[in-house]
Structure formats: C-alpha cells, structure tokens
Design an enzyme around this catalytic site. Structure first.
Site, mmCIF file in Angstrom:
data_model
loop_
_atom_site.group_PDB
_atom_site.id
_atom_site.type_symbol
_atom_site.label_atom_id
_atom_site.label_comp_id
_atom_site.label_asym_id
_atom_site.label_seq_id
_atom_site.Cartn_x
_atom_site.Cartn_y
_atom_site.Cartn_z
ATOM 1 C CG ASN A 1 -1.686 1.328 1.446
ATOM 2 O OD1 ASN A 1 -2.025 2.091 0.696
ATOM 3 N ND2 ASN A 1 -2.322 1.549 2.754
ATOM 4 C CE LYS B 1 0.008 3.188 4.703
ATOM 5 N NZ LYS B 1 0.300 3.408 6.231
ATOM 6 C CG HIS C 1 -5.620 2.043 5.331
ATOM 7 N ND1 HIS C 1 -5.183 3.035 6.127
ATOM 8 C CD2 HIS C 1 -4.634 1.366 5.121
ATOM 9 C CE1 HIS C 1 -4.005 2.703 6.618
ATOM 10 N NE2 HIS C 1 -3.465 1.747 5.968
ATOM 11 C CD GLU D 1 -2.603 5.754 6.447
ATOM 12 O OE1 GLU D 1 -2.603 5.699 5.481
ATOM 13 O OE2 GLU D 1 -1.674 5.081 7.302
ATOM 14 C CD GLU E 1 -3.267 -2.212 7.273
ATOM 15 O OE1 GLU E 1 -2.323 -2.459 6.576
ATOM 16 O OE2 GLU E 1 -3.665 -1.162 7.083
ATOM 17 N N GLY F 1 2.741 2.521 10.623
ATOM 18 C CA GLY F 1 3.632 3.500 10.361
ATOM 19 C C GLY F 1 4.464 4.039 11.701
ATOM 20 C CB SER G 1 5.506 -1.545 11.784
ATOM 21 O OG SER G 1 5.127 -0.359 11.736
HETATM 22 P P1 13P Z 1 3.152 0.610 7.468
HETATM 23 O O1 13P Z 1 3.769 -0.883 6.916
HETATM 24 O O2 13P Z 1 3.800 1.517 6.966
HETATM 25 O O3 13P Z 1 3.044 0.527 8.903
HETATM 26 O O4 13P Z 1 1.754 0.758 7.099
HETATM 27 C C1 13P Z 1 0.860 -0.404 7.068
HETATM 28 C C2 13P Z 1 -0.312 0.064 6.331
HETATM 29 O O5 13P Z 1 -1.152 0.941 6.606
HETATM 30 C C3 13P Z 1 -0.615 -0.889 5.029
HETATM 31 O O6 13P Z 1 -2.126 -0.420 4.572
#
Ligand code: 13P
Length: 258
Positions: free
Chosen positions: A13, A15, A99, A101, A170, A176, A216
C-alpha cells in the site's frame, strides 16, 4: 499461512507516495529482482494517477496492480471520485477498502460496506481493512470492535462472493510506528476474524479466505508473522516503497506450511 486451503497475498500500500515517473522506476527495479517461484500472489496498490504507469510496467509479469480507494457509486455527479468500473478498465485487480487512514478522514462503516459491494460487483478483489486503536486494545474491546467492523463491512455480501474478499488486520497503533504487533497478537486477531467469517458464512468459506496482517511489517519481521497459521500474507506500507525490502517480504512467504 496455509497454502493448502487459501492463497498467500503479499500486497503493498503505497499511500500518498511516488509520482507516475517514480512508479515506472520502482516497477523496472522490481521486475529485475522478482523471484521466480510462485508461492504467493503479489499486488501493489498505488495512488490513482500511478495506476496506468504501474499497469503498463507490470503487464508481462505476475504482479497485480490495485487502487487505494474507490467510489461506492457506478457513475455520475461525484467530482473527484473514481468508480470500480474505471479501476477495472484501467487494469486493477485489487482495491483497498476501509483503511484506517481513510476511516480517520471520515469514512463510515456504511460507506465501506457499499464500497465492498461495488468492488465485488465490478469483479475487483476488495482488501477490506479493520483494526483497533491503542485505546480500544487497552480497554480490552479488540475482539468486539473487529467483529463489528467485519460484520458491518460484509453486510449483503452473498455466500458465493465471500471468498473473493481479502481481509487485512491492521492495528492502528502498529501502522507507520515501527511498533509491530507480535506474531502472537496478530495471530490471535486474525484467527478471531476467521471465526467471525465462519459464523457469518461457513467453515469452508472461512477456511478459504485470505487474512493479511499490516502494521510496520518489514523484511525483518515478515517471516515470523507469516509463519502463523491464520496470517495469509501482508499489507505493507513503508517497506513496499523499496523494491529490495518488498522482495525480501515476498521471499519470507516462501516457507513450509501445514
Ligand atoms: P506501514 O507498513 O508503513 O506500517 O503501513 C501499514 C499499512 O497501513 C498498510 O496498509
């Protein structure tokens, strides 16, 4: 993982990272180092403007391209939105839905449900995300919260379509932050998700769906996470932006399973 019953999926992903030009560069580099073995499905979910470059670059490869969001509506007066039909026509196979976010930007369970249905109707594979906050984990309501998110997102998904859904667990506190869930913590929730699906559908369907871990996940912890029986892959943010790291995660999926 359990390759006998379900597919292993390693998905990135991106982002809001990389331009179309950078996408081309990344894909060219990735192509040069892709392992030959076919022990997992590989997908990269990229920003909408990068989809054409990604699809073009990966046309002759086994890497599928996905989007990071979609509209629940098929067409019409929705300025700035992108329909599932458009994504399919652009060459996407997957779409990330719900997601954390995007939920933080105001996306509701009802909208997420409508997007899951739209993706399935178009023939896209939804990667449905769920996950608890640190506050919820500490309050001991992780299982209830995850069950609610899954049940609301899958409302109206018929029995013959449930196997097309990929679920990604997640935990928000692990995204992150560099703070990965332990393999045991991740397994516990992924196993729980399978139980929720079993109760909604059947044990055969629950056994057949792929449940990914995200938060992560990187080239160092992937092997151990993927060794868990109910973790069928990863949804990878930061580490999917670096071809060498992403390839190492793909390689970590090459391990014996039951
Ligand atoms: P990270 O791997 O950067 O923690 O992000 C995970 C994520 O949100 C994947 O959708």
């Amino acid at each position: 993982m359990n390759r006998k019953y379900r597919r292993t999926v390693i998905a990135g992903n991106w982002k809001m990272n990389k331009t179309p030009s950078e996408t081309k560069e990344f894909m060219t580099a990735l192509k040069g180092m892709l392992p030959r073995g076919r022990w997992c499905d590989i997908a990269l979910c990229v920003p909408a403007v990068c989809i054409p470059a990604a699809v073009r670059a990966m046309r002759e490869t086994r890497v599928s391209i996905g989007a990071e969001n979609c509209s629940p509506n098929p067409s019409g007066a929705y300025t700035g939105e992108i329909s599932t039909g458009m994504l399919l026509d652009a060459g996407c196979k997957y779409v990330i839905i719900g997601h954390s976010e995007r939920r933080a930007m105001g996306e509701t369970d009802q909208q997420i449900n409508a997007k899951v249905l739209a993706a399935l109707n178009a023939g896209l594979i939804p990667i449905l995300c769920c996950g608890e906050s640190l506050e919820q984990r500490e309050a001991g309501i992780t299982s209830e919260w995850i069950a609610m998110q899954i049940k609301l997102a899958l409302l109206g998904v018929p029995e013959d379509k449930i196997r097309k859904v990929v679920i990604a667990y997640e935990p928000i506190w692990a995204i992150g932050t560099g703070r990965t869930a332990t393999p045991e913590q991740a397994e516990e929730v992924c196993e729980h998700i399978r139980v929720v699906v079993r109760k909604l559908y059947s044990s055969k369907n629950a056994r057949a769906i792929s449940i990914l871990y995200g938060g992560s996940m990187n080239e160092k912890n992937a092997y151990e996470l993927l060794a868990q029986p109910d973790i069928d892959g990863g949804l990878i943010g930061g580490a999917s932006l670096v071809p060498e790291k992403f390839v190492q995660i793909i390689e970590a999926a090459n391990q014996p399973t039951d």
